[in-house]
Write a protein that holds these residues in place. Structure first.
Motif, PDB file in Angstrom:
ATOM      1  N   CYS A  80      -3.543   7.509   6.809  1.00 13.83           N
ATOM      2  CA  CYS A  80      -2.583   6.473   7.034  1.00 13.83           C
ATOM      3  C   CYS A  80      -3.316   5.526   7.887  1.00 13.83           C
ATOM      4  N   LEU A  81      -4.274   6.039   8.899  1.00 16.97           N
ATOM      5  CA  LEU A  81      -5.174   5.180   9.866  1.00 16.97           C
ATOM      6  C   LEU A  81      -6.143   4.511   8.855  1.00 16.97           C
ATOM      7  N   ALA A  82      -6.633   5.172   8.067  1.00 18.56           N
ATOM      8  CA  ALA A  82      -7.741   4.754   7.007  1.00 18.56           C
ATOM      9  C   ALA A  82      -7.148   3.487   6.348  1.00 18.56           C
ATOM     10  N   LEU A  83      -5.835   3.741   5.971  1.00 21.40           N
ATOM     11  CA  LEU A  83      -5.245   2.477   5.244  1.00 21.40           C
ATOM     12  C   LEU A  83      -4.941   1.271   6.237  1.00 21.40           C
ATOM     13  N   LEU A  84      -4.584   1.636   7.450  1.00 17.54           N
ATOM     14  CA  LEU A  84      -4.291   0.530   8.488  1.00 17.54           C
ATOM     15  C   LEU A  84      -5.597  -0.341   8.904  1.00 17.54           C
ATOM     16  N   ARG A  85      -6.538   0.405   8.803  1.00 13.40           N
ATOM     17  CA  ARG A  85      -7.967  -0.074   8.976  1.00 13.40           C
ATOM     18  C   ARG A  85      -8.468  -1.057   7.919  1.00 13.40           C
ATOM     19  N   ARG A  86      -7.823  -1.163   6.795  1.00 11.96           N
ATOM     20  CA  ARG A  86      -7.948  -1.910   5.536  1.00 11.96           C
ATOM     21  C   ARG A  86      -7.482  -3.309   5.897  1.00 11.96           C
ATOM     22  N   ARG A 140       3.869  -9.206   7.164  1.00  7.59           N
ATOM     23  CA  ARG A 140       2.554  -8.918   6.125  1.00  7.59           C
ATOM     24  C   ARG A 140       1.894  -7.972   6.043  1.00  7.59           C
ATOM     25  N   GLY A 141       1.351  -7.363   7.356  1.00 10.64           N
ATOM     26  CA  GLY A 141       0.815  -6.140   7.145  1.00 10.64           C
ATOM     27  C   GLY A 141       1.526  -4.853   6.931  1.00 10.64           C
ATOM     28  N   LEU A 142       2.976  -4.861   7.106  1.00 11.05           N
ATOM     29  CA  LEU A 142       3.703  -3.648   6.578  1.00 11.05           C
ATOM     30  C   LEU A 142       3.708  -3.789   5.164  1.00 11.05           C
ATOM     31  N   ALA A 143       3.998  -4.952   4.648  1.00 13.10           N
ATOM     32  CA  ALA A 143       4.073  -5.143   3.278  1.00 13.10           C
ATOM     33  C   ALA A 143       2.771  -4.601   2.476  1.00 13.10           C
ATOM     34  N   THR A 144       1.566  -4.895   3.074  1.00  9.74           N
ATOM     35  CA  THR A 144       0.383  -4.574   2.374  1.00  9.74           C
ATOM     36  C   THR A 144       0.414  -2.870   2.650  1.00  9.74           C
ATOM     37  N   LEU A 145       0.733  -2.528   3.702  1.00  6.07           N
ATOM     38  CA  LEU A 145       0.658  -0.913   3.970  1.00  6.07           C
ATOM     39  C   LEU A 145       1.583  -0.337   2.948  1.00  6.07           C
ATOM     40  N   ARG A 146       2.772  -0.733   2.726  1.00  5.56           N
ATOM     41  CA  ARG A 146       3.761  -0.055   1.808  1.00  5.56           C
ATOM     42  C   ARG A 146       3.025  -0.161   0.574  1.00  5.56           C
ATOM     43  N   ARG A 147       2.239  -1.407   0.070  1.00  8.03           N
ATOM     44  CA  ARG A 147       1.564  -1.366  -1.187  1.00  8.03           C
ATOM     45  C   ARG A 147       0.454  -0.369  -1.308  1.00  8.03           C
ATOM     46  N   LEU A 148      -0.358  -0.356  -0.282  1.00  5.21           N
ATOM     47  CA  LEU A 148      -1.476   0.634  -0.246  1.00  5.21           C
ATOM     48  C   LEU A 148      -0.959   1.986  -0.282  1.00  5.21           C
ATOM     49  N   LEU A 149       0.209   2.372   0.390  1.00  9.10           N
ATOM     50  CA  LEU A 149       0.471   3.500   0.443  1.00  9.10           C
ATOM     51  C   LEU A 149       0.998   3.976  -0.986  1.00  9.10           C
ATOM     52  N   ALA A 150       1.831   3.135  -1.623  1.00 10.99           N
ATOM     53  CA  ALA A 150       2.230   3.424  -2.935  1.00 10.99           C
ATOM     54  C   ALA A 150       0.748   3.711  -3.984  1.00 10.99           C
TER      55      ALA A 150
END
Length: 164
Positions: free
Chosen positions: A102-108, A147-157
């Protein structure tokens, strides 16, 4: 009034945690905090006179992180272990490995979105304080966080990581 030594003893670990969350490389984060504290030492008489030197240190770290990411020689960073191919080793770390992914995704995320999310969710700061640190309006903070949370949700999916 705070003296620098007691403020660093109290605030130092939080500053390092903040920088580590904002940057890809934990060693670079420690360097950024060290640079901030060296600057703070040189300007201590002015910083000490402020109403909230702790908030000023937070802002110095956020600004230093942003500046360090702009420097071309700082753009090289060590590979994140989460980006390496799986070698078939069983994962016994469980929640720790999940957190690292999750931190790796956050750093993106782009810098402003990542800063807004980290300060809001990890540090628990209100939007007004984040706006002061980022030198923008509270609406911009909310927009970046959204926007960041939306991007994180997409990346998590995309990564197949289940949301908590």
């Amino acid at each position: 009034m705070w003296d620098l030594e007691s403020l660093v003893a109290w605030k130092g670990p939080q500053l390092v945690r903040l920088a580590r969350t904002l940057l890809r490389d934990e060693h670079q984060a420690e360097d950024v905090v060290q640079d901030v504290l060296a600057t703070c030492l040189a300007k201590w008489s002015r910083i000490q006179a402020l109403d909230n030197p702790s908030a000023y240190l937070n802002r110095m770290v956020v600004n230093a992180v942003t500046t360090s990411r702009r420097r071309p020689w700082r753009r090289e960073h060590a590979s994140d272990p989460a980006d390496l191919p799986d070698q078939g080793i069983s994962d016994t770390a469980g929640p720790h490995a999940e957190r690292q992914r999750c931190l790796a995704l956050l750093r993106r995320l782009p810098d402003k979105q990542r800063i807004a999310i980290v300060l809001r969710l990890y540090e628990g700061m209100p939007d007004a304080e984040i706006a002061d640190l980022m030198d923008c309006s509270t609406a911009t903070v909310r927009s970046n966080a959204h926007r960041g949370l939306a991007t994180l949700r997409r990346l998590l999916a995309e990564e197949g990581i289940a949301r908590a």
